[in-house]
Design a protein around this motif. Structure first.
Motif, PDB file in Angstrom:
ATOM      1  N   LYS A 290       0.832  -1.205   0.000  1.00 40.57           N
ATOM      2  CA  LYS A 290       0.000   0.000   0.000  1.00 40.57           C
ATOM      3  C   LYS A 290       0.866   1.254   0.000  1.00 40.57           C
ATOM      4  O   LYS A 290       0.570   2.233  -0.681  1.00 40.57           O
ATOM      5  CB  LYS A 290      -0.926  -0.004   1.216  1.00 40.57           C
ATOM      6  N   VAL A 291       1.936   1.214   0.796  1.00 39.68           N
ATOM      7  CA  VAL A 291       2.845   2.363   0.838  1.00 39.68           C
ATOM      8  C   VAL A 291       3.455   2.604  -0.538  1.00 39.68           C
ATOM      9  O   VAL A 291       3.609   3.738  -0.997  1.00 39.68           O
ATOM     10  CB  VAL A 291       3.949   2.130   1.892  1.00 39.68           C
ATOM     11  N   LEU A 292       3.778   1.498  -1.230  1.00 37.10           N
ATOM     12  CA  LEU A 292       4.382   1.604  -2.557  1.00 37.10           C
ATOM     13  C   LEU A 292       3.335   1.774  -3.649  1.00 37.10           C
ATOM     14  O   LEU A 292       3.678   1.873  -4.834  1.00 37.10           O
ATOM     15  CB  LEU A 292       5.221   0.357  -2.837  1.00 37.10           C
ATOM     16  N   GLN A 293       2.029   1.774  -3.251  1.00 37.31           N
ATOM     17  CA  GLN A 293       0.916   1.949  -4.179  1.00 37.31           C
ATOM     18  C   GLN A 293       0.925   0.884  -5.279  1.00 37.31           C
ATOM     19  O   GLN A 293       0.652   1.139  -6.445  1.00 37.31           O
ATOM     20  CB  GLN A 293       0.950   3.350  -4.794  1.00 37.31           C
ATOM     21  N   ASN A 294       1.268  -0.318  -4.866  1.00 35.50           N
ATOM     22  CA  ASN A 294       1.267  -1.455  -5.791  1.00 35.50           C
ATOM     23  C   ASN A 294       0.916  -2.692  -4.989  1.00 35.50           C
ATOM     24  O   ASN A 294       1.773  -3.254  -4.298  1.00 35.50           O
ATOM     25  CB  ASN A 294       2.627  -1.606  -6.472  1.00 35.50           C
ATOM     26  N   VAL A 295      -0.327  -3.129  -5.050  1.00 39.37           N
ATOM     27  CA  VAL A 295      -0.811  -4.197  -4.174  1.00 39.37           C
ATOM     28  C   VAL A 295      -0.186  -5.540  -4.498  1.00 39.37           C
ATOM     29  O   VAL A 295      -0.291  -6.486  -3.708  1.00 39.37           O
ATOM     30  CB  VAL A 295      -2.347  -4.316  -4.256  1.00 39.37           C
ATOM     31  N   SER A 296       0.437  -5.673  -5.645  1.00 41.35           N
ATOM     32  CA  SER A 296       1.014  -6.969  -6.028  1.00 41.35           C
ATOM     33  C   SER A 296       2.532  -6.977  -5.975  1.00 41.35           C
ATOM     34  O   SER A 296       3.165  -7.941  -6.386  1.00 41.35           O
ATOM     35  CB  SER A 296       0.560  -7.339  -7.457  1.00 41.35           C
ATOM     36  N   MET A 297       3.135  -5.896  -5.493  1.00 39.76           N
ATOM     37  CA  MET A 297       4.575  -5.781  -5.544  1.00 39.76           C
ATOM     38  C   MET A 297       5.208  -6.250  -4.233  1.00 39.76           C
ATOM     39  O   MET A 297       5.017  -5.668  -3.186  1.00 39.76           O
ATOM     40  CB  MET A 297       4.966  -4.317  -5.814  1.00 39.76           C
ATOM     41  N   HIS A 298       5.956  -7.327  -4.296  1.00 44.27           N
ATOM     42  CA  HIS A 298       6.847  -7.701  -3.210  1.00 44.27           C
ATOM     43  C   HIS A 298       8.051  -8.390  -3.822  1.00 44.27           C
ATOM     44  O   HIS A 298       8.058  -8.740  -5.007  1.00 44.27           O
ATOM     45  CB  HIS A 298       6.148  -8.572  -2.169  1.00 44.27           C
ATOM     46  N   TYR A 299       9.076  -8.605  -3.028  1.00 43.74           N
ATOM     47  CA  TYR A 299      10.373  -8.981  -3.593  1.00 43.74           C
ATOM     48  C   TYR A 299      10.602 -10.485  -3.650  1.00 43.74           C
ATOM     49  O   TYR A 299      11.700 -10.926  -3.965  1.00 43.74           O
ATOM     50  CB  TYR A 299      11.508  -8.305  -2.814  1.00 43.74           C
ATOM     51  N   TRP A 300       9.575 -11.304  -3.357  1.00 46.86           N
ATOM     52  CA  TRP A 300       9.694 -12.750  -3.485  1.00 46.86           C
ATOM     53  C   TRP A 300       8.580 -13.263  -4.406  1.00 46.86           C
ATOM     54  O   TRP A 300       7.563 -12.586  -4.604  1.00 46.86           O
ATOM     55  CB  TRP A 300       9.632 -13.419  -2.113  1.00 46.86           C
ATOM     56  N   PRO A 301       8.721 -14.456  -4.943  1.00 42.20           N
ATOM     57  CA  PRO A 301       7.697 -14.987  -5.852  1.00 42.20           C
ATOM     58  C   PRO A 301       6.388 -15.260  -5.123  1.00 42.20           C
ATOM     59  O   PRO A 301       6.360 -15.491  -3.912  1.00 42.20           O
ATOM     60  CB  PRO A 301       8.323 -16.291  -6.363  1.00 42.20           C
ATOM     61  N   ASP A 302       5.299 -15.262  -5.880  1.00 36.70           N
ATOM     62  CA  ASP A 302       3.979 -15.480  -5.294  1.00 36.70           C
ATOM     63  C   ASP A 302       3.740 -16.928  -4.912  1.00 36.70           C
ATOM     64  O   ASP A 302       2.981 -17.217  -3.994  1.00 36.70           O
ATOM     65  CB  ASP A 302       2.889 -15.029  -6.270  1.00 36.70           C
ATOM     66  N   SER A 303       4.358 -17.863  -5.617  1.00 32.80           N
ATOM     67  CA  SER A 303       4.121 -19.278  -5.348  1.00 32.80           C
ATOM     68  C   SER A 303       5.354 -20.084  -5.725  1.00 32.80           C
ATOM     69  O   SER A 303       6.311 -19.562  -6.331  1.00 32.80           O
ATOM     70  CB  SER A 303       2.903 -19.789  -6.129  1.00 32.80           C
ATOM     71  N   ASN A 304       5.320 -21.362  -5.386  1.00 34.93           N
ATOM     72  CA  ASN A 304       6.447 -22.237  -5.686  1.00 34.93           C
ATOM     73  C   ASN A 304       6.664 -22.409  -7.186  1.00 34.93           C
ATOM     74  O   ASN A 304       7.748 -22.787  -7.621  1.00 34.93           O
ATOM     75  CB  ASN A 304       6.227 -23.616  -5.050  1.00 34.93           C
ATOM     76  N   ASP A 305       5.619 -22.152  -7.963  1.00 36.09           N
ATOM     77  CA  ASP A 305       5.718 -22.340  -9.412  1.00 36.09           C
ATOM     78  C   ASP A 305       6.343 -21.136 -10.110  1.00 36.09           C
ATOM     79  O   ASP A 305       6.643 -21.198 -11.304  1.00 36.09           O
ATOM     80  CB  ASP A 305       4.330 -22.597 -10.005  1.00 36.09           C
ATOM     81  N   CYS A 306       6.502 -20.060  -9.374  1.00 39.41           N
ATOM     82  CA  CYS A 306       6.990 -18.824  -9.987  1.00 39.41           C
ATOM     83  C   CYS A 306       8.432 -18.533  -9.568  1.00 39.41           C
ATOM     84  O   CYS A 306       8.884 -18.941  -8.501  1.00 39.41           O
ATOM     85  CB  CYS A 306       6.105 -17.642  -9.596  1.00 39.41           C
ATOM     86  N   VAL A 307       9.120 -17.817 -10.427  1.00 40.64           N
ATOM     87  CA  VAL A 307      10.482 -17.358 -10.145  1.00 40.64           C
ATOM     88  C   VAL A 307      10.523 -15.864 -10.388  1.00 40.64           C
ATOM     89  O   VAL A 307      10.074 -15.383 -11.434  1.00 40.64           O
ATOM     90  CB  VAL A 307      11.525 -18.080 -11.026  1.00 40.64           C
ATOM     91  N   LYS A 308      11.024 -15.122  -9.397  1.00 41.52           N
ATOM     92  CA  LYS A 308      11.197 -13.677  -9.584  1.00 41.52           C
ATOM     93  C   LYS A 308      12.651 -13.444  -9.990  1.00 41.52           C
ATOM     94  O   LYS A 308      13.573 -13.920  -9.324  1.00 41.52           O
ATOM     95  CB  LYS A 308      10.852 -12.917  -8.300  1.00 41.52           C
ATOM     96  N   GLU A 309      12.831 -12.714 -11.066  1.00 37.65           N
ATOM     97  CA  GLU A 309      14.169 -12.580 -11.643  1.00 37.65           C
ATOM     98  C   GLU A 309      14.561 -11.117 -11.738  1.00 37.65           C
ATOM     99  O   GLU A 309      13.760 -10.249 -12.099  1.00 37.65           O
ATOM    100  CB  GLU A 309      14.191 -13.238 -13.026  1.00 37.65           C
ATOM    101  N   THR A 310      15.804 -10.826 -11.370  1.00 37.42           N
ATOM    102  CA  THR A 310      16.382  -9.502 -11.552  1.00 37.42           C
ATOM    103  C   THR A 310      17.522  -9.630 -12.560  1.00 37.42           C
ATOM    104  O   THR A 310      17.761 -10.700 -13.118  1.00 37.42           O
ATOM    105  CB  THR A 310      16.898  -8.927 -10.224  1.00 37.42           C
ATOM    106  N   ASP A 311      18.244  -8.539 -12.775  1.00 38.93           N
ATOM    107  CA  ASP A 311      19.338  -8.606 -13.746  1.00 38.93           C
ATOM    108  C   ASP A 311      20.436  -9.566 -13.314  1.00 38.93           C
ATOM    109  O   ASP A 311      21.148 -10.124 -14.154  1.00 38.93           O
ATOM    110  CB  ASP A 311      19.921  -7.207 -13.964  1.00 38.93           C
ATOM    111  N   LYS A 312      20.541  -9.820 -12.002  1.00 34.84           N
ATOM    112  CA  LYS A 312      21.655 -10.634 -11.497  1.00 34.84           C
ATOM    113  C   LYS A 312      21.206 -11.872 -10.738  1.00 34.84           C
ATOM    114  O   LYS A 312      21.978 -12.844 -10.617  1.00 34.84           O
ATOM    115  CB  LYS A 312      22.531  -9.757 -10.595  1.00 34.84           C
ATOM    116  N   PHE A 313      19.958 -11.889 -10.236  1.00 35.13           N
ATOM    117  CA  PHE A 313      19.528 -12.956  -9.334  1.00 35.13           C
ATOM    118  C   PHE A 313      18.228 -13.609  -9.807  1.00 35.13           C
ATOM    119  O   PHE A 313      17.382 -12.965 -10.435  1.00 35.13           O
ATOM    120  CB  PHE A 313      19.337 -12.422  -7.910  1.00 35.13           C
ATOM    121  N   MET A 314      18.094 -14.874  -9.461  1.00 38.17           N
ATOM    122  CA  MET A 314      16.841 -15.608  -9.617  1.00 38.17           C
ATOM    123  C   MET A 314      16.364 -16.000  -8.230  1.00 38.17           C
ATOM    124  O   MET A 314      17.091 -16.664  -7.469  1.00 38.17           O
ATOM    125  CB  MET A 314      17.035 -16.862 -10.480  1.00 38.17           C
ATOM    126  N   ILE A 315      15.141 -15.591  -7.878  1.00 41.04           N
ATOM    127  CA  ILE A 315      14.590 -15.826  -6.546  1.00 41.04           C
ATOM    128  C   ILE A 315      13.504 -16.881  -6.663  1.00 41.04           C
ATOM    129  O   ILE A 315      12.527 -16.702  -7.400  1.00 41.04           O
ATOM    130  CB  ILE A 315      14.001 -14.527  -5.941  1.00 41.04           C
TER     131      ILE A 315
END
Length: 422
Positions: free
Chosen positions: A31-56
């Motif tokens: 809410k503070v970031l005004q993005n209800v779906s934004m967090h820094y880890w994946p939503d589920s075990n089936d998903c991978v969150k990826e940055t330029d250097k890391f796969m989470i």
């Protein structure tokens, strides 16, 4: 923010962080970031969150009553290395509403246990502001450890030191009081975890006696009269609410009248158990309204209702005339085990056509005046039966009635139970 997630994981990797403590609900952060779906880890075990250097990768999630524990794998694409992180989110701190201090103490205990595996690693603590809940958990951790070693703590001085490092740490008086209450709970009764093997092998009677003496010391003025049922005055005057807990927080404020109930959490679900004493004369209508208003699906009577005074005012074929606003029906059922009987309680307000149904379980082998059941299998039976009852959902309130409203047990989804926190 979205454009700093990569920097966040870069910091985690650089400092070799193994434990992350998020001290408020991640939805508040979103809410503070005004993005209800934004967090820094994946939503589920089936998903991978990826940055330029890391796969989470999210490996697993365990949800408890007031917090969640996630195990996350961080993979560095540049050097093809990875390691696992324990992520603990205290989801009971919502906005500016202070959490139950006992819940925060339990959360801190889990954070401490996670850190014990990595004694040389740093603990990463954060929240939406970085100076509120974060400051409380940092102060709690430091002051508790210091108090165990020295026997004295100075909350004001430590808060001043934190503010020298970061302005505004502990934002307001409510958070400052919350810290004091948490420290009070920590020092009053040291919590420890016992494995199943330890419980089976150590002298259990000695351990139980020592722990219960500590719990009794936390309650003053309670009269243990084994030969009479408590009346409303007894509950108000003889039972002192533990320090750090307000009577307003413990009593259900939903037109319960004189029939008091204490709202409690199970191991995995928050505020799903209502513990109360048997209704006295004239309180039947309060209990029926309570069951309807709270949408309770299950009622457990620790004793056979045929032995409970005034139970015929609400649990019988022809209920008391005091239930003028309600129509109540009792459907007798079978005895589902040697110790437990089943029945159904149907009720509705006369002005409506909607019936509410409650499944009633009675422990028939635990006499009303007996301090303990003759066979502990009686408790295990009713717990197992409720776990198998599909009508008793994980988020549905159920009621436990006994001689005293503090005599209850917890039903756990993972087949564990524990006594009520006193």
């Amino acid at each position: 923010m979205q454009n700093t997630i990569s920097d966040f994981w870069q910091m985690v990797w650089q400092e070799q962080i193994h434990v992350i403590a998020l001290v408020n609900n991640h939805l508040d952060v979103c809410k503070v970031l005004q993005n209800v779906s934004m967090h820094y880890w994946p939503d589920s075990n089936d998903c991978v969150k990826e940055t330029d250097k890391f796969m989470i990768t999210l490996l697993s999630t365990k949800v408890y009553a007031s917090f969640a524990i996630r195990h996350i794998n961080v993979y560095n694409k540049e050097i093809s290395e990875s390691y696992d992180i324990t992520h603990l989110e205290f989801n009971s701190w919502l906005g500016n509403v202070m959490p139950n201090p006992f819940d925060l103490v339990i959360y801190h205990n889990y954070v401490t246990r996670a850190m014990e595996k990595y004694p040389d690693s740093k603990l990463l603590v954060h929240c939406s502001s970085g100076i509120g809940p974060t400051a409380v958990i940092i102060a709690l951790d430091a002051l508790y450890k210091h108090g165990l070693v020295t026997g004295v703590i100075n909350v004001q001085e430590f808060t001043r030191k934190m503010r020298n490092d970061r302005i505004g740490m502990i934002q307001n008086l409510d958070q400052y009081i919350c810290l004091y209450k948490c420290l009070n709970e920590c020092f009053r009764a040291k919590m420890c975890v016992v494995t199943k093997d330890e419980l089976q092998n150590e002298p259990i009677l000695l351990r139980a006696n020592n722990e219960f003496c500590i719990l009794l010391s936390m309650i003053s003025g309670f009269r243990n009269d084994e030969h009479s049922l408590p009346c409303k005055q007894d509950l108000e005057c003889e039972y002192e609410i533990p320090k750090g807990m307000n009577r307003e927080d413990m009593l259900i404020q939903n037109q319960l009248g004189q029939h008091c109930g204490i709202l409690l959490s199970s191991f995995t679900t928050k505020d799903c158990i209502i513990a109360g004493s048997y209704p006295s004369h004239g309180e039947a209508a309060d209990l029926i309204r309570h069951l309807i208003d709270q949408k309770c699906s299950t009622l457990v009577s620790v004793n056979p209702l045929c032995d409970v005074p005034y139970s015929k005012e609400w649990y019988c074929i022809d209920p008391s005339d005091d239930l003028t606003k309600f129509q109540v029906e009792v459907i007798k059922g079978p005895k589902v085990s040697q110790h437990v009987s089943l029945s159904t309680l149907r009720m509705r307000i006369h002005s409506t056509q909607n019936w509410h149904q409650v499944t009633v379980y009675q422990i028939t082998s635990w006499g009303l005046m007996e301090k303990l059941p003759p066979d502990t299998c009686a408790l295990l039976d009713v717990i197992k039966i409720i776990q198998l009852d599909k009508s008793c959902g994980s988020n549905t309130d159920f009621v436990v009635l006994s001689r005293y409203n503090h005599l209850i047990f917890y039903v756990e989804e993972n087949k564990r139970y524990q006594p009520n926190k006193l």
